[in-house]
Write an enzyme that holds these catalytic residues in place. Structure first.
Site, PDB file in Angstrom:
ATOM      1  CG  HIS A  65      -6.113  -0.999  -0.287  1.00  0.00           C
ATOM      2  ND1 HIS A  65      -4.722  -0.967  -1.227  1.00  0.00           N
ATOM      3  CD2 HIS A  65      -5.800  -1.321   0.947  1.00  0.00           C
ATOM      4  CE1 HIS A  65      -4.095  -0.311  -0.244  1.00  0.00           C
ATOM      5  NE2 HIS A  65      -4.418  -0.193   0.592  1.00  0.00           N
TER       6      HIS A  65
ATOM      7  CG  ASP B 147      -7.185  -1.265  -4.209  1.00  0.00           C
ATOM      8  OD1 ASP B 147      -7.180  -0.282  -3.959  1.00  0.00           O
ATOM      9  OD2 ASP B 147      -5.803  -1.908  -3.833  1.00  0.00           O
TER      10      ASP B 147
ATOM     11  CB  SER C  17      -0.887  -0.395   0.940  1.00  0.00           C
ATOM     12  OG  SER C  17      -2.227   1.021   1.484  1.00  0.00           O
TER      13      SER C  17
END
Length: 322
Positions: free
Chosen positions: A282, A252, A157
């Site tokens: 995500h 996502d 991320s």
């Protein structure tokens, strides 16, 4: 987004907390509660050690996860996610993921506790991870890793943005220390112009609203053009980066910017492997590591680590034969 979400992941995410990143005192209070309840992983045979890396007169905190016996054949430098403002090397999800990865791959995993925004905006966290990577390359044996073991940089991320930026900086500075780069659902571009990001308002897990605040915190004290070391989607050249795996979740907001990063890497002849997973959200590799959909993502990352180790060994053997 209307794509079908894996049922096991949907159940895991049903009670996933959504934090208001504009209210950082509340975010820090929540983080404190999580930290208070975090305990060392129970993964069999894996030890956990907090260490301070002394770099340029300051300490960078990290946590080392490794097998109890023998020297590891690879070192994975891990940069956790959290929107640049959250997370740590010992939050429950990161702790479990690092220990599991060490157990499954035989690599030692060094999770960097980099400084967080907004208290410490860019380049603080980037500098910490850059320094930790260089330090690791010179201190493998101190970390219980073989002296000639390959180093793989891994970011999840927001950690993906930092890891990619560090890889670009290492390349530009001539530090050929990385045998591989793994970016899991990476944050890439502060401009937030991709189709998946623009359509994400009100969606699950991570949206354009949260991304906007996250980038604002991270870039708070920087004036002028945003550097590519902060937002790697702004880089103009990717040639010279190590072999790279990019794993992407279909559901996502960050999906399309990661797809574009992979496309541009391929155009610049980077050895890039792109994987996208239907039904995933995500962070599925982290939150869903114990269900089938998340485990599939992690298996591909384990294979990328193994491939980097194999390629590194072959390079060493060719050098010895000369």
């Amino acid at each position: 987004m209307s794509a079908r979400i894996d049922s096991e992941l949907a159940a895991l995410y049903a009670d996933f907390p959504r934090l208001d990143l504009t209210d950082m005192p509340s975010v820090r209070a929540f983080e404190g509660k999580i930290a208070a309840g975090s305990r060392p992983s129970t993964e069999g045979g894996i030890s956990e050690q907090a260490i301070d890396l002394e770099v340029a007169g300051r300490a960078v905190s990290a946590v080392l996860f490794r097998h109890d016996e023998g020297s590891a054949h690879a070192l994975l430098v891990h940069v956790h996610g959290g929107g640049f403002v959250l997370g740590s090397a010992t939050d429950p999800h990161t702790r479990a993921w690092c220990a599991r990865t060490a157990r499954e791959t035989g690599a030692a995993v060094l999770a960097v506790d980099y400084r967080l925004a907004p208290e410490h905006p860019y380049p603080a966290g980037h500098d910490d991870c850059h320094a930790a990577t260089i330090w690791s390359s010179a201190h493998r044996e101190e970390l219980g890793v073989m002296a000639d073991a390959p180093i793989i940089l891994h970011g999840q991320s927001a950690g993906g943005a930092i890891a990619a930026g560090v890889a670009l900086r290492l390349r530009d500075d001539g530090h050929d220390v990385l045998a591989g780069l793994i970016l899991d659902c990476p944050v890439v571009d502060d401009r937030l112009e991709s189709a998946s990001m623009q359509r994400s308002a009100g969606g699950p897990v991570w949206t354009i609203e949260e991304a906007t605040v996250s980038w604002r915190h991270y870039l708070a004290r920087n004036e002028g053009p945003v550097p590519s070391y902060a937002a790697p989607g702004r880089a103009t050249a990717f040639a010279g980066l190590p072999p790279t795996l990019i794993t992407i979740n279909l559901v996502d907001a960050l999906r399309d910017e990661a797809l574009e990063l992979a496309r541009r890497m391929a155009l610049d002849e980077v050895d890039v492997d792109l994987r996208m997973y239907a039904g995933s959200l995500h962070g599925s590799a982290l939150v869903g590591m114990d269900v089938a959909a998340g485990a599939a993502i992690n298996r591909d990352q384990y294979l990328a680590i193994a491939a980097a180790v194999k390629a590194h060994k072959q390079i060493r053997e060719r050098e010895e034969q000369r």
